[in-house]
Design a protein around this motif. Sequence first.
Motif, short mmCIF file in Angstrom:
data_model
loop_
_atom_site.label_atom_id
_atom_site.label_comp_id
_atom_site.label_asym_id
_atom_site.label_seq_id
_atom_site.Cartn_x
_atom_site.Cartn_y
_atom_site.Cartn_z
N HIS A 204 -5.17 -7.54 1.30
CA HIS A 204 -4.28 -6.98 0.27
C HIS A 204 -3.47 -5.84 0.90
O HIS A 204 -2.25 -5.78 0.76
CB HIS A 204 -5.13 -6.51 -0.90
N THR A 205 -4.17 -4.95 1.57
CA THR A 205 -3.55 -3.97 2.48
C THR A 205 -4.41 -3.94 3.74
O THR A 205 -5.54 -4.44 3.72
CB THR A 205 -3.52 -2.56 1.86
N ALA A 206 -3.90 -3.32 4.80
CA ALA A 206 -4.60 -3.40 6.09
C ALA A 206 -5.91 -2.61 6.10
O ALA A 206 -6.84 -2.94 6.81
CB ALA A 206 -3.69 -2.90 7.21
N GLY A 207 -5.95 -1.54 5.31
CA GLY A 207 -7.16 -0.71 5.31
C GLY A 207 -7.91 -0.79 3.99
O GLY A 207 -8.65 0.14 3.65
N HIS A 208 -7.74 -1.89 3.28
CA HIS A 208 -8.46 -2.03 2.00
C HIS A 208 -9.97 -2.05 2.27
O HIS A 208 -10.42 -2.68 3.21
CB HIS A 208 -8.06 -3.33 1.31
N CYS A 209 -10.72 -1.35 1.43
CA CYS A 209 -12.18 -1.35 1.56
C CYS A 209 -12.84 -1.67 0.23
O CYS A 209 -12.37 -1.26 -0.82
CB CYS A 209 -12.69 0.03 2.01
N CYS A 210 -13.96 -2.40 0.31
CA CYS A 210 -14.90 -2.51 -0.80
C CYS A 210 -16.03 -1.53 -0.51
O CYS A 210 -16.18 -1.05 0.62
CB CYS A 210 -15.44 -3.93 -0.91
N ILE A 233 -0.91 -10.23 -0.91
CA ILE A 233 -1.41 -10.06 0.46
C ILE A 233 -0.35 -9.33 1.29
O ILE A 233 0.84 -9.55 1.12
CB ILE A 233 -1.72 -11.44 1.06
N GLY A 234 -0.82 -8.47 2.19
CA GLY A 234 0.11 -7.79 3.09
C GLY A 234 1.00 -6.80 2.38
O GLY A 234 2.18 -6.67 2.69
N LEU A 235 0.43 -6.09 1.42
CA LEU A 235 1.23 -5.16 0.62
C LEU A 235 0.95 -3.70 0.98
O LEU A 235 1.11 -2.82 0.15
CB LEU A 235 0.94 -5.40 -0.88
N GLY A 236 0.54 -3.47 2.22
CA GLY A 236 0.23 -2.09 2.62
C GLY A 236 0.90 -1.67 3.90
O GLY A 236 0.31 -0.98 4.71
N GLY A 237 2.13 -2.08 4.09
CA GLY A 237 2.84 -1.69 5.31
C GLY A 237 2.74 -2.77 6.38
O GLY A 237 2.03 -3.77 6.23
N ARG A 238 3.49 -2.57 7.45
CA ARG A 238 3.59 -3.59 8.49
C ARG A 238 2.31 -3.62 9.32
O ARG A 238 1.69 -2.59 9.55
CB ARG A 238 4.81 -3.30 9.38
N THR A 239 1.93 -4.80 9.75
CA THR A 239 0.70 -4.95 10.53
C THR A 239 0.98 -5.80 11.76
O THR A 239 1.96 -6.54 11.80
CB THR A 239 -0.39 -5.67 9.71
#
Length: 347
Positions: A204-210, A233-239
């Motif tokens: 969802h984002t690159a650093g998403h955590c549960c 998906i991929g909604l947290g900046g460029r990766t």
Amino acid sequence: MTTVPPPAAPAPEPISPVQAAALRDGVLPPVEEVRPGVWTLAVPFRFGVPDATLVYVVEGSDGALAVIDPGWAADDGLEALRDGLSTLARSLDDVALVVVTHLHADHLGAAAAIRRASGARIAMHRLEVEALGREREDAVANDADVATWGLPEDLRAGVVEAWGSGRRIGLGRTSEPFADLLLEDGDELPVPGRTIVTLWTPGHTAGHCCFVDEADGLLFTGDHVLPRINSGIGLGGRTTTNPLGDYLASLGRLDRYADLEVCPGHEYRFRDVVGRARTLARHREERSRHVAEALDVLHEPTLFEVAARVPFSGGIGSMTGLLLASALTQTAFHAALLGRSGEIRPA
Ligand SMILES: [Zn+2]
């Protein structure tokens, strides 16, 4: 060749009758005890769908509170959080730790205000902090992508405004640091008397955590897994990695937690995270199939032409701005995962 898609699996049943009723009636659910010393409350978020964030309040053995995803600060978001805490005879002053699953404003929004009110520390994955620091740069870099998508002229400005250099960055942010505590996979949250472990779930984002609390049988999933919504998906900046590949791997990381009660960032609590993760993965497989079918029949298509043949809900023709940008980037992630990016012609 057309394949008949399997029937969509039903959404998991809500655990909490009050959350289910509130969702049905379009109102915010009341504060609810999830476990002794763990509560959930909802704060409004009116700028998008869904329109409420589920906040989790966790009490440590020292009596101090940790808040997981404090929600949106603007309007009455922070007020709803204050009200919720006051029904527990607590206040923002009692919050020692703010834990954030990911950088979106409906989760992170109120963090800095709580820190100013109580001196709480903010904990977030390192990659989210890096992405927040790079927001402007990423937005400008997105312009170059948008220019290659083959967007009809009348849609391009709206996409640049929502996804590219026209984006409003850091709404209401100050020069304060984004986080005081950088989380990595496996890190334990500093909540005395409890063992809550960081589970890094990029996608969802690159650093998403549960966050996993095995003793209490709880899995806090943010926007990684929601009961009814397919998260973007991929909604947290460029990766540098493919967020779709990351997301599918992150769904697989939940296999160990089949028995835990799922505490998502929106909608309602439920069980059977593994079943829900499988449904979400199947949805992605189906989308990959649609992208593959589009690439099979089109000759040197633009990304927009490929996406136009993918049955996004509502269809791409109904989309503008952020929604359209997200549909197009997702199409690109699917094509890349199929190893077929080279078949798409930059416009
Ligand atoms: Zn969210």
